[in-house]
Write a protein that holds these residues in place. Structure first.
Motif, PDB file in Angstrom:
ATOM      1  N   ASN A  85       4.732  16.127   2.338  1.00 28.88           N
ATOM      2  CA  ASN A  85       5.359  15.863   1.051  1.00 28.88           C
ATOM      3  C   ASN A  85       6.249  14.616   1.112  1.00 28.88           C
ATOM      4  OD1 ASN A  85       4.102  18.126  -0.035  1.00 28.88           O
ATOM      5  ND2 ASN A  85       5.853  19.458   0.385  1.00 28.88           N
ATOM      6  N   THR A  86       5.716  13.565   1.721  1.00 32.64           N
ATOM      7  CA  THR A  86       6.404  12.276   1.787  1.00 32.64           C
ATOM      8  C   THR A  86       5.483  11.203   1.222  1.00 32.64           C
ATOM      9  OG1 THR A  86       7.651  12.904   3.767  1.00 32.64           O
ATOM     10  CG2 THR A  86       7.471  10.554   3.295  1.00 32.64           C
ATOM     11  N   VAL A  87       6.051  10.339   0.406  1.00 30.14           N
ATOM     12  CA  VAL A  87       5.325   9.173  -0.097  1.00 30.14           C
ATOM     13  C   VAL A  87       5.909   7.946   0.582  1.00 30.14           C
ATOM     14  CG1 VAL A  87       4.834   7.736  -2.110  1.00 30.14           C
ATOM     15  CG2 VAL A  87       4.732  10.231  -2.300  1.00 30.14           C
ATOM     16  N   THR A  88       5.060   7.145   1.198  1.00 26.89           N
ATOM     17  CA  THR A  88       5.526   5.973   1.938  1.00 26.89           C
ATOM     18  C   THR A  88       4.881   4.707   1.388  1.00 26.89           C
ATOM     19  OG1 THR A  88       5.850   7.259   3.963  1.00 26.89           O
ATOM     20  CG2 THR A  88       5.686   4.877   4.203  1.00 26.89           C
ATOM     21  N   LEU A  89       5.725   3.715   1.136  1.00 23.93           N
ATOM     22  CA  LEU A  89       5.256   2.405   0.702  1.00 23.93           C
ATOM     23  C   LEU A  89       5.317   1.459   1.896  1.00 23.93           C
ATOM     24  CD1 LEU A  89       5.993   0.460  -2.514  1.00 23.93           C
ATOM     25  CD2 LEU A  89       6.577  -0.621  -0.326  1.00 23.93           C
ATOM     26  N   PHE A  90       4.179   0.830   2.189  1.00 18.46           N
ATOM     27  CA  PHE A  90       4.084  -0.145   3.271  1.00 18.46           C
ATOM     28  C   PHE A  90       3.917  -1.524   2.652  1.00 18.46           C
ATOM     29  CE2 PHE A  90       2.431   3.864   4.834  1.00 18.46           C
ATOM     30  CZ  PHE A  90       2.965   3.983   6.110  1.00 18.46           C
ATOM     31  N   ARG A  91       4.658  -2.514   3.163  1.00 20.48           N
ATOM     32  CA  ARG A  91       4.534  -3.855   2.610  1.00 20.48           C
ATOM     33  C   ARG A  91       4.403  -4.882   3.729  1.00 20.48           C
ATOM     34  NH1 ARG A  91      10.586  -3.384   0.118  1.00 20.48           N
ATOM     35  NH2 ARG A  91      11.743  -4.196   1.911  1.00 20.48           N
ATOM     36  N   ARG A  92       3.563  -5.860   3.477  1.00 22.65           N
ATOM     37  CA  ARG A  92       3.217  -6.851   4.490  1.00 22.65           C
ATOM     38  C   ARG A  92       4.259  -7.953   4.602  1.00 22.65           C
ATOM     39  NH1 ARG A  92      -2.266  -9.686   3.303  1.00 22.65           N
ATOM     40  NH2 ARG A  92      -3.048  -7.543   3.491  1.00 22.65           N
ATOM     41  N   VAL A  93       4.951  -8.272   3.504  1.00 18.64           N
ATOM     42  CA  VAL A  93       5.812  -9.457   3.471  1.00 18.64           C
ATOM     43  C   VAL A  93       6.893  -9.418   4.545  1.00 18.64           C
ATOM     44  CG1 VAL A  93       7.412  -8.507   1.739  1.00 18.64           C
ATOM     45  CG2 VAL A  93       7.136 -10.989   1.949  1.00 18.64           C
ATOM     46  N   ASP A  94       7.414  -8.241   4.874  1.00 22.50           N
ATOM     47  CA  ASP A  94       8.416  -8.128   5.938  1.00 22.50           C
ATOM     48  C   ASP A  94       8.069  -7.037   6.943  1.00 22.50           C
ATOM     49  OD1 ASP A  94       8.762  -6.012   4.244  1.00 22.50           O
ATOM     50  OD2 ASP A  94      10.903  -6.316   3.900  1.00 22.50           O
ATOM     51  N   ASN A  95       6.801  -6.583   6.900  1.00 18.23           N
ATOM     52  CA  ASN A  95       6.340  -5.516   7.803  1.00 18.23           C
ATOM     53  C   ASN A  95       7.288  -4.320   7.784  1.00 18.23           C
ATOM     54  OD1 ASN A  95       4.000  -6.857   8.797  1.00 18.23           O
ATOM     55  ND2 ASN A  95       5.284  -8.116  10.099  1.00 18.23           N
ATOM     56  N   ALA A 125       0.849  -1.188   0.000  1.00 19.50           N
ATOM     57  CA  ALA A 125       0.000   0.000   0.000  1.00 19.50           C
ATOM     58  C   ALA A 125       0.884   1.237   0.000  1.00 19.50           C
ATOM     59  CB  ALA A 125      -0.920   0.014   1.214  1.00 19.50           C
ATOM     60  N   VAL A 126       0.450   2.270  -0.705  1.00 26.84           N
ATOM     61  CA  VAL A 126       1.210   3.516  -0.817  1.00 26.84           C
ATOM     62  C   VAL A 126       0.356   4.664  -0.309  1.00 26.84           C
ATOM     63  CG1 VAL A 126       2.362   5.117  -2.394  1.00 26.84           C
ATOM     64  CG2 VAL A 126       2.522   2.652  -2.789  1.00 26.84           C
ATOM     65  N   ILE A 127       0.945   5.482   0.566  1.00 26.98           N
ATOM     66  CA  ILE A 127       0.243   6.660   1.076  1.00 26.98           C
ATOM     67  C   ILE A 127       1.074   7.906   0.801  1.00 26.98           C
ATOM     68  CG2 ILE A 127      -0.686   7.831   3.112  1.00 26.98           C
ATOM     69  CD1 ILE A 127      -1.182   5.181   4.411  1.00 26.98           C
ATOM     70  N   GLY A 128       0.396   8.926   0.274  1.00 28.84           N
ATOM     71  CA  GLY A 128       1.024  10.234   0.094  1.00 28.84           C
ATOM     72  C   GLY A 128       0.616  11.140   1.242  1.00 28.84           C
ATOM     73  N   PHE A 129       1.600  11.661   1.955  1.00 32.05           N
ATOM     74  CA  PHE A 129       1.332  12.560   3.085  1.00 32.05           C
ATOM     75  C   PHE A 129       1.612  13.995   2.634  1.00 32.05           C
ATOM     76  CE2 PHE A 129       2.683   8.474   4.871  1.00 32.05           C
ATOM     77  CZ  PHE A 129       1.658   8.196   5.754  1.00 32.05           C
ATOM     78  N   PHE A 130       0.571  14.808   2.554  1.00 36.82           N
ATOM     79  CA  PHE A 130       0.721  16.178   2.047  1.00 36.82           C
ATOM     80  C   PHE A 130      -0.025  17.161   2.943  1.00 36.82           C
ATOM     81  CE2 PHE A 130       0.867  13.311  -1.631  1.00 36.82           C
ATOM     82  CZ  PHE A 130       2.111  13.637  -2.163  1.00 36.82           C
ATOM     83  N   GLN A 131       0.477  18.387   2.994  1.00 43.13           N
ATOM     84  CA  GLN A 131      -0.245  19.455   3.685  1.00 43.13           C
ATOM     85  C   GLN A 131      -1.330  20.014   2.787  1.00 43.13           C
ATOM     86  OE1 GLN A 131       2.764  22.269   4.952  1.00 43.13           O
ATOM     87  NE2 GLN A 131       2.734  21.478   7.062  1.00 43.13           N
TER      88      GLN A 131
END
Length: 280
Positions: free
Chosen positions: A113-123, A68-74
């Motif tokens: 202004n950060t994009v974060t990728l979260f992945r389940r396979v290795d938390n 899952a990818v989340i963009g954190f923006f103001q």
């Protein structure tokens, strides 16, 4: 199963060699369109990300997908957010979320202004700072493709970078022809086996039908007539083993992995036994 290769060491790093083989064996752009985990749409219209208003929304969003990818923006209308929207449209199979909530940013310890990728396979997670003017939708797309490791990750020049940078020390490759009518069932069984070793071994698919993977196959001294096959290697000491299969099954994969893990455990136990005997 036809034969079991003997575990041994390589003169050079298996990890590095495979990475170099991929980079020299085919272009990332060409290979990126060959696999499900690396295929993408270059459509100009962007799909709208899910708006994450609070921490509960974000946690549910992340837990609901392998990647899952989340963009954190103001500011959701900022130039950086616009590039994020474009990247979302290019990777429709990866869920994208967007949050402007200060509480959500604080929860995940990120700046705006950060994009974060979260992945389940290795938390694990990977962060991309969007503040640099050099970061655009193209670079963001490549960042996601590099790091979208899954329960089973398809091997190509782009995902090879994420594999190399992962925390996994054990890598299992299933080398098989994706064009085979048996492929869907093989993958179902391989994924089932991957569930049993989640967090311990990174499961990788290598499509033998791709020319760019021929050198990877020969690296493990395999011929196409011997496929499907499993290849496992331990990155710290470069131990590796190969097993050709009559057919892929959960039991064969599980047995192969367990035997390798047992040999690695015996190797770790020997120095401890020697030290104990010397003390006595």
């Amino acid at each position: 199963m036809a034969r079991r290769g003997q575990a041994g060491t390589m003169g050079t790093s298996v990890f590095l060699c495979l990475f170099v083989i991929l980079l020299t064996g085919g272009s990332p752009a060409g290979c990126a369109g060959d696999g499900t985990s690396a295929s993408h749409s270059t459509a100009g219209t962007a799909e709208k990300p899910v708006l994450l208003n609070d921490i509960m929304d974000a946690e549910a969003f992340i837990s609901g997908a392998e990647v899952a990818v989340i963009g954190f923006f103001q500011e959701p209308e900022s130039p950086e957010a616009s590039q994020f929207l474009l990247a979302a449209g290019r990777i429709p199979e990866v869920p994208f979320g967007l949050s402007t909530s200060p509480a959500v940013l604080s929860r995940y310890g990120v700046a705006a202004n950060t994009v974060t990728l979260f992945r389940r396979v290795d938390n694990d997670r990977r962060d991309l700072d969007m503040s640099s003017k050099d970061v655009d939708a193209e670079k963001m797309t490549r960042f996601i493709r590099m790091n979208e490791l899954r329960l089973v990750t398809e091997y190509n020049p782009v995902t090879a970078i994420g594999v190399m940078q992962s925390s996994f020390q054990l890598h299992l490759l299933l080398i098989t022809d994706k064009m085979s009518p048996k492929h869907p069932e093989r993958m179902r069984r391989y994924r089932a086996a991957a569930e049993l070793f989640k967090g311990k071994i990174l499961f990788i698919l290598v499509d033998s039908n791709l020319k760019s993977n021929e050198r990877t196959i020969s690296f493990f001294e395999l011929k196409k007539s011997q496929l499907p096959a499993l290849a496992i290697f331990h990155t710290p000491d470069e131990k590796q083993d190969v097993l050709t299969l009559d057919e892929v099954s959960v039991e064969h994969v599980q047995d192969f992995c367990n035997r390798f893990l047992q040999r690695m455990q015996k190797k770790e136990d020997k120095p401890e036994e020697k030290a104990l005997n010397e003390e006595l």
